[in-house]
Design a protein around this motif. Sequence first.
Motif, PDB file in Angstrom:
ATOM      1  N   LEU A   1       0.614  -1.297  -0.103  1.00 41.25           N
ATOM      2  CA  LEU A   1       0.156   0.038  -0.056  1.00 41.25           C
ATOM      3  C   LEU A   1       0.779   1.114  -0.154  1.00 41.25           C
ATOM      4  O   LEU A   1       0.589   2.095  -0.675  1.00 41.25           O
ATOM      5  CB  LEU A   1      -0.872   0.020   1.122  1.00 41.25           C
ATOM      6  CG  LEU A   1      -2.260  -1.078   1.249  1.00 41.25           C
ATOM      7  CD1 LEU A   1      -2.885  -0.927   2.499  1.00 41.25           C
ATOM      8  CD2 LEU A   1      -2.779  -0.959  -0.328  1.00 41.25           C
ATOM      9  N   LEU A   2       2.251   1.395   0.673  1.00 40.51           N
ATOM     10  CA  LEU A   2       2.867   2.431   0.559  1.00 40.51           C
ATOM     11  C   LEU A   2       3.256   2.318  -0.634  1.00 40.51           C
ATOM     12  O   LEU A   2       3.673   3.576  -1.220  1.00 40.51           O
ATOM     13  CB  LEU A   2       4.000   2.124   1.730  1.00 40.51           C
ATOM     14  CG  LEU A   2       3.398   2.324   3.216  1.00 40.51           C
ATOM     15  CD1 LEU A   2       4.714   2.262   4.159  1.00 40.51           C
ATOM     16  CD2 LEU A   2       2.892   3.894   3.503  1.00 40.51           C
ATOM     17  N   PHE A   3       3.831   1.419  -1.120  1.00 44.14           N
ATOM     18  CA  PHE A   3       4.345   1.643  -2.726  1.00 44.14           C
ATOM     19  C   PHE A   3       3.621   2.096  -3.627  1.00 44.14           C
ATOM     20  O   PHE A   3       3.629   2.851  -4.249  1.00 44.14           O
ATOM     21  CB  PHE A   3       4.741  -0.043  -2.926  1.00 44.14           C
ATOM     22  CG  PHE A   3       5.110  -0.375  -4.416  1.00 44.14           C
ATOM     23  CD1 PHE A   3       6.416   0.288  -4.930  1.00 44.14           C
ATOM     24  CD2 PHE A   3       4.211  -0.728  -5.558  1.00 44.14           C
ATOM     25  CE1 PHE A   3       6.686  -0.006  -6.236  1.00 44.14           C
ATOM     26  CE2 PHE A   3       4.571  -1.067  -6.505  1.00 44.14           C
ATOM     27  CZ  PHE A   3       5.656  -0.562  -7.084  1.00 44.14           C
ATOM     28  N   LEU A   4       2.231   1.777  -3.524  1.00 42.24           N
ATOM     29  CA  LEU A   4       1.247   2.129  -4.450  1.00 42.24           C
ATOM     30  C   LEU A   4       0.919   3.366  -4.234  1.00 42.24           C
ATOM     31  O   LEU A   4       1.014   4.130  -5.162  1.00 42.24           O
ATOM     32  CB  LEU A   4       0.043   1.124  -4.031  1.00 42.24           C
ATOM     33  CG  LEU A   4      -1.130   1.445  -5.089  1.00 42.24           C
ATOM     34  CD1 LEU A   4      -0.739   1.068  -6.651  1.00 42.24           C
ATOM     35  CD2 LEU A   4      -2.383   0.507  -4.641  1.00 42.24           C
ATOM     36  N   ALA A   5       0.963   3.923  -2.962  1.00 41.03           N
ATOM     37  CA  ALA A   5       0.597   5.234  -2.848  1.00 41.03           C
ATOM     38  C   ALA A   5       1.728   6.250  -3.269  1.00 41.03           C
ATOM     39  O   ALA A   5       1.310   7.158  -3.876  1.00 41.03           O
ATOM     40  CB  ALA A   5       0.547   5.437  -1.280  1.00 41.03           C
ATOM     41  N   ALA A   6       2.993   5.785  -3.384  1.00 44.43           N
ATOM     42  CA  ALA A   6       4.082   6.525  -3.558  1.00 44.43           C
ATOM     43  C   ALA A   6       4.065   6.526  -5.191  1.00 44.43           C
ATOM     44  O   ALA A   6       4.200   7.684  -5.704  1.00 44.43           O
ATOM     45  CB  ALA A   6       5.546   5.778  -3.022  1.00 44.43           C
ATOM     46  N   VAL A   7       3.849   5.435  -5.759  1.00 48.31           N
ATOM     47  CA  VAL A   7       3.577   5.464  -7.083  1.00 48.31           C
ATOM     48  C   VAL A   7       2.511   6.163  -7.810  1.00 48.31           C
ATOM     49  O   VAL A   7       2.877   6.929  -8.782  1.00 48.31           O
ATOM     50  CB  VAL A   7       3.564   3.846  -7.954  1.00 48.31           C
ATOM     51  CG1 VAL A   7       3.703   4.049  -9.563  1.00 48.31           C
ATOM     52  CG2 VAL A   7       4.863   2.986  -7.367  1.00 48.31           C
ATOM     53  N   LEU A   8       1.303   6.111  -7.284  1.00 49.25           N
ATOM     54  CA  LEU A   8       0.235   7.188  -7.547  1.00 49.25           C
ATOM     55  C   LEU A   8       0.683   8.727  -7.428  1.00 49.25           C
ATOM     56  O   LEU A   8       0.281   9.305  -8.435  1.00 49.25           O
ATOM     57  CB  LEU A   8      -0.880   6.668  -6.720  1.00 49.25           C
ATOM     58  CG  LEU A   8      -1.554   5.422  -7.075  1.00 49.25           C
ATOM     59  CD1 LEU A   8      -2.544   5.027  -6.115  1.00 49.25           C
ATOM     60  CD2 LEU A   8      -2.432   5.717  -8.379  1.00 49.25           C
TER      61      LEU A   8
END
Lengths: 444, 492
Positions: free
Chosen positions: B10-17
């Motif tokens: 979820l942190l990875f996804l948030a950063a990429v978004l």
Amino acid sequence: MRISRKLLKVLLAVCAVVLCNQAMDFVLSPNYGSARITFTELQERDDIDMVIVGSSLAEMNIDPGILAEKLGISVYNAGTAGQSPESTAMLVEYLIRYKHPKEIVYAVNYSSLGNLQSLASQIAFNAAYKDAVPLLDDIRADLRFFSTRDHFRTAEALSCWAPWSVNHTFLRPTEIIKNVIEKIKGTAPSESLNIHSPTSRYYNSGFQAYDGMLDYNDVGKKTSIGYFNEDFYPPALQSLKDIARMCRENDVRLYVVNTPKPVFDVVSYGPWYFEKMQVLEDLFAEYEVPYVDFSLAVPELYEAKEEYYHDYDHLCYDGAEVFSASLAELIPYFRSGGYKDLFRTPEAYLASIKTISSVDFDLKEASQGYLIQAFAWTGSNVECEYRYLIRESGTEEWTVVKDFSVADACGIQPGTGTWDIRVEARVKGESAVRYYTQTVRNYR
Amino acid sequence: MPELYSMQFLLFLAAVLICYYAAEKLFPRFQWVILLCASLFFYTWAGLPYVVFLLAVSAACYRASHIFAEPGVSAENKKRVMVGVLLLHFLILGLFKYTGLFRRWSGWVIPLGLSYYTFQSVSYLLDTYNGKQEAAGSFWKYLLFLSWFPQLLQGPINRFGAMAPQFFRSRKFDSRLFRKGLMRYGYGVLKKYAVANMLAATVSHIFTQVDGDISGCVVVFGILVYSFQQYTDFSGGIDMVMGVSELFGIEMSENFRQPYFAVSLADFWRRWHISLGAWMKDYVFYPLALSKPMRKWTQHLRRKFGMQWSRSLPAGAANIAVFFLVGLWHGADLHFLVWGLFNGLVIAVSDCMAPLYRKVNLPKKGAGIRLFRTLRTFIIVNIGWYFDAITDVRDSFICLRNTFTRFRASAFAGDILIYQIPYRRENYMIAAVALLIVFVVSLLQERGVDVREGLLKKPAVLRLCLYLFCALLVLMAFPFAAEAGGFMYANF
């Protein structure tokens, strides 16, 4: 205008989620949770000289009332179910900062130091800890939680923000209603425990104990090595070092106690157990922290009787009373440094065991029937005899396949059906027998 | 490899978004570079050495596609290049997937998403070779198509033609699409954690302890549980990755379309693992059915037996070959091959028997006949699962035999205890409620309702209540999920 309305909607949704979460927590989180009891009571106490920390090994095995009486100091048992070394490190930090104890007794054994720790217990601990500390520490607790074990990478760990989902009262309407009523009435968590727990009772100052004694004929593979057979988990060892360092830096005397275990549980590890315990002793020696293994205690300090044990890890109430008295006797030796003479070497301990603690056997499929390989967990100088029996499941009558002899293996050829197989063991020349039974379905 | 529902992911996804939508403001033409970097970063999580295989496949395929477009290259040389690159793809796939010896020797595991990106790459290779697809503009763009991180975990098998226009245009944040993506991700979480994980141990405990005495009723129970577990596990995972992809505004190929509402086995396979079925149809079935020997055989059959047989027999043979490969794609285990052949045979036989059905003159429309056909298909699919869920073919046949000869329904309560399933009543209750939600959603989708769009139009309070209820189910499921493990289709 549109943005602010959207923002308002998002804020409202977040508030609704938080409120629901709080409501679920109120309804489902048990009023009698082990960590909840500890932190609720700790907050009310400001006069603690000695604190006992650790998992249920501390919580269920050490009666602080006895220590307080014998040592003339104030003692609190802050052990909680499934407290991992990382959680203990948090607890010790909390104690040093807010409660200023002079001495800490840390109860450990093999099962505390593996990778396999209950996530629910860790989440429950985290939730209770967060309730007891200021907001900033609350955030730090979450950061610590996600940086330990596999919590950063696993789905289950996200439940830490909804602790009620993993740590809840029995999911029966009557239990839930009782839990809510107790919370509304402000019933003390320890009092709630005595209402709800079917197997243990709360006594005093964080101490609760199990009722009932271990059935040594029903042990089989239910040993700690059956669950905790891996190497020590390196971050857990690091936490032990952190605990020792924190205590040293803050002039708190730390004593590490490996709580007593029944013979079968020690012996089932083979030499591995003592090698691993040596790792602990060496680790704490670096910080000049006394470490003792109570399984090795001389009988003058603690005489281990079979009826003292509730399971392979925990003592029952009587055992906890005796062990706590022994521990109280040991504390002055810890303070003065002469404790080592009260503990035997592993060899001397193994040689002192004269009876069979429990029996286990492996059942391997052979070309015709099964091969039984039996093990009697006992001392190093004991010669055992085994007897092999069989009966059709559901019937009463046992048939002896092979009578008592020193042979620890035996072949059997049951017919098609479901069979109970039993191995009995006794010390050669004696009549007292320990046994274990397994059921096998043979439809080959 | 990160779990799709974890703090790490979820942190990875948030950063990429954040980076992706910020890039739209800063350098819109190169917004896709963020996706490529994120995908390669994601891939390295599974192990840096495995990137080598991804790069080898991408480079070879990309270069080949440009050779096909070069005017001076002879048809024969193009064919040689195509065959060479094709062999490279299948060599890597074969080494990892079908030779345990290589894995043991090298100490490597199957690279993340190997089957999926190999099949994607092959489709691109063959389409560019056949002139159906233009070569990718740059190697990096092609690499993004193969390494797009949501698809690496469990597919779907995307096509370059459908993905490229979505990847390489600048994209503004669209809150509606974003919310729909979140909804789909959440629906996947519900399927995976509140259904599949609740049922996993039931299946494993029953089918790893098969003996000659196993009751038919226990087998049927296990197979039914498996059919729901497998569907919710696979389609739940797909919903999660599709949802993640939609957060970036990128729609991948659909992989499921209410498969258990299918009215025939062929229909089932048009609804289950759609992207694999479509790939097999385009790159195996048609090339095989239209090959020279097959055309000759068709002509021969037409002369001897007439039109019907000349159509259904070659199609049946091609179907059997396709499903043999579908079985092989799942793994080089005998039970997968038998399962594949079972599906191929049933489809081939039912195709051959089509004239007979027409003669019987059953009603073609109506709720009753639809229900009958759906149930019939469900039973056939479940017979197939005997060879998928049970890993020893001998055990599959024992279970199949006992289903008919030793059913013992009255002894179910006693017999099930033997398997020591580490579950409680709560497992089945949570799974049943979540399955009911899945059923209602599927029913609406089957009737052509856009459920997510419809939900967005509902009052916010109602939506919030629904989301919270689903979240409650998921959260309550975790303590009961003994032995659940990862996604079933994550190691392909």
